[in-house]
Scaffold this active site. Structure first.
Site, mmCIF file in Angstrom:
data_model
loop_
_atom_site.group_PDB
_atom_site.id
_atom_site.type_symbol
_atom_site.label_atom_id
_atom_site.label_comp_id
_atom_site.label_asym_id
_atom_site.label_seq_id
_atom_site.Cartn_x
_atom_site.Cartn_y
_atom_site.Cartn_z
ATOM 1 N N CYS A 21 0.812 -1.215 0.000
ATOM 2 C CA CYS A 21 0.000 0.000 0.000
ATOM 3 C C CYS A 21 0.846 1.266 0.000
ATOM 4 O O CYS A 21 0.327 2.365 -0.179
ATOM 5 C CB CYS A 21 -0.947 -0.002 1.199
ATOM 6 S SG CYS A 21 -2.289 -1.204 1.042
ATOM 7 N N HIS A 144 -8.756 -10.641 -14.300
ATOM 8 C CA HIS A 144 -8.191 -10.009 -15.490
ATOM 9 C C HIS A 144 -6.684 -9.910 -15.305
ATOM 10 O O HIS A 144 -6.198 -9.677 -14.200
ATOM 11 C CB HIS A 144 -8.786 -8.619 -15.694
ATOM 12 C CG HIS A 144 -8.337 -7.950 -16.955
ATOM 13 N ND1 HIS A 144 -8.724 -8.385 -18.205
ATOM 14 C CD2 HIS A 144 -7.524 -6.886 -17.174
ATOM 15 C CE1 HIS A 144 -8.171 -7.615 -19.128
ATOM 16 N NE2 HIS A 144 -7.431 -6.697 -18.524
ATOM 17 N N ASP A 231 -9.854 0.935 7.749
ATOM 18 C CA ASP A 231 -8.659 0.127 7.969
ATOM 19 C C ASP A 231 -7.423 0.974 7.687
ATOM 20 O O ASP A 231 -7.479 1.991 6.999
ATOM 21 C CB ASP A 231 -8.664 -1.165 7.142
ATOM 22 C CG ASP A 231 -8.710 -0.935 5.646
ATOM 23 O OD1 ASP A 231 -8.875 0.231 5.214
ATOM 24 O OD2 ASP A 231 -8.591 -1.911 4.890
#
Length: 346
Positions: A21, A144, A231
């Protein structure tokens, strides 16, 4: 050296500029992008969009239930492709749980450098994702893929939540206590992995935490125990707490000594082993914070991958909370009425 051997010689974390992240677009840049994206048609059934940087979109159906829709993917945080698939999948699922919902179905998002990595690595990522989806009791039903220069992996998810149980990141109340369900430091450990400085124990502890599901979020919502929830991911604890404060019209006191940290971080911090985006986060938030006078900004701004749930609980619900999460520990702070700064670190 043959082609397969060359491909197997690459470490996943060496193939990307940022990990997990921490590769998110900077908060200030993202804000500019969204502000300049043009006006939108109003859809009354869209209960949650991107206005408050919530974790997922929520669309109301006709039966009192709502559909949760989210997608999350990132670059490698570990070198083992199986663990990478598990971590990226747990991280994506967290968005559904943070909204108070339950996941229904997942689709994989895979960007893979086929010229650099063995196809076996992609298979392991998918296998890791399937294992976590099985934990969440949902199918990995497709996905995908594209050929790309850096590996990326994640999930697109559909979930469900009762309209009455939707959790938002901007509905905290003054006096609410603040809790965090996972320790900070995964960004620091991921950087140590990339630089070859993490021990097997460091990696094991980080992977164990990052692969834990935040499914307790749906329970907290069903039992009406939280006032607000999100979160902790790429903007670090400080960034996501600021989002909660800003949206709720409140400030917060943060008790730094109560904030859980992964063991062994000091040796990395003292050697300046932490993500570059830690500084990016701090530069974005420092004018909204007081009381940070030393290296604590590194842990508070550490970009988390598959981080814990950050939520607000009314003091009179603490005993009920402890029945649901007996090992929740002490609160790490408290929301207050709006003051001069959004977060005061104590």
């Amino acid at each position: 050296m043959n082609t397969d051997t060359q491909k197997n010689s690459f470490r996943l974390t060496q193939l990307s500029q940022g990990g997990g992240c921490g590769c998110k677009i900077a908060p200030a840049v993202l804000e500019q992008i969204l502000q300049k994206s043009g006006d939108e048609k109003i859809f009354p059934e869209l209960l949650v969009g991107y206005e408050h940087a919530d974790d997922a979109a929520v669309y109301e159906m006709s039966d009192g239930n709502c559909i949760i829709s989210t997608v999350d993917f990132f670059t490698p945080v570990v070198d083992d492709p199986y663990d990478y698939g598990r971590i990226a999948s747990a991280n994506a699922l967290s968005d559904v749980y943070a909204m108070g919902g339950k996941p229904l179905i997942a689709l994989a998002v895979l960007g893979f450098p086929v010229e650099k990595l063995s196809l076996g690595a992609a298979k392991e990522m998918i296998r890791g994702a399937k294992s976590v989806c099985e934990m969440a009791d949902i199918p990995l039903a497709g996905g995908h893929s594209i050929n790309i220069s850096e590996p990326v992996f994640g999930l697109s998810l559909t979930g469900i939540v009762s309209k009455d149980n939707i959790c938002r990141n901007h509905t905290a109340k003054s006096g609410d206590l603040i809790f965090l369900t996972k320790a900070l430091g995964t960004g620091i450990i991921s950087t140590a992995i990339r630089k070859g400085k993490a021990s097997d124990q460091d990696v094991e502890l980080a992977v164990l935490q990052m692969t834990q599901l935040n499914n307790i979020g749906s329970v907290l919502a069903e039992k009406k125990l939280v006032s607000s929830m999100t979160d902790v991911t790429g903007f670090g604890l400080l960034g996501h707490l600021i989002e909660m404060c800003d949206g709720s019209g409140l400030s917060a006191e943060l008790y730094y000594k109560k904030v859980p940290l992964l063991p062994g971080l000091d040796k990395f911090i003292s050697s300046f082993v932490f993500p570059d985006n830690t500084y990016r986060n701090w530069n974005a938030f420092e004018n909204k914070v007081q009381g940070v006078n030393g290296p604590e900004f590194i842990t508070l701004c550490d970009p988390q991958s598959s981080g814990g749930l950050l939520f607000a609980v009314s003091p009179h619900k603490i005993e009920d909370l402890k029945k649901v999460i007996p090992d929740i520990g002490e609160p790490i702070g408290q929301f207050t009425s709006r003051k001069g700064v959004l977060v005061s670190v104590q």
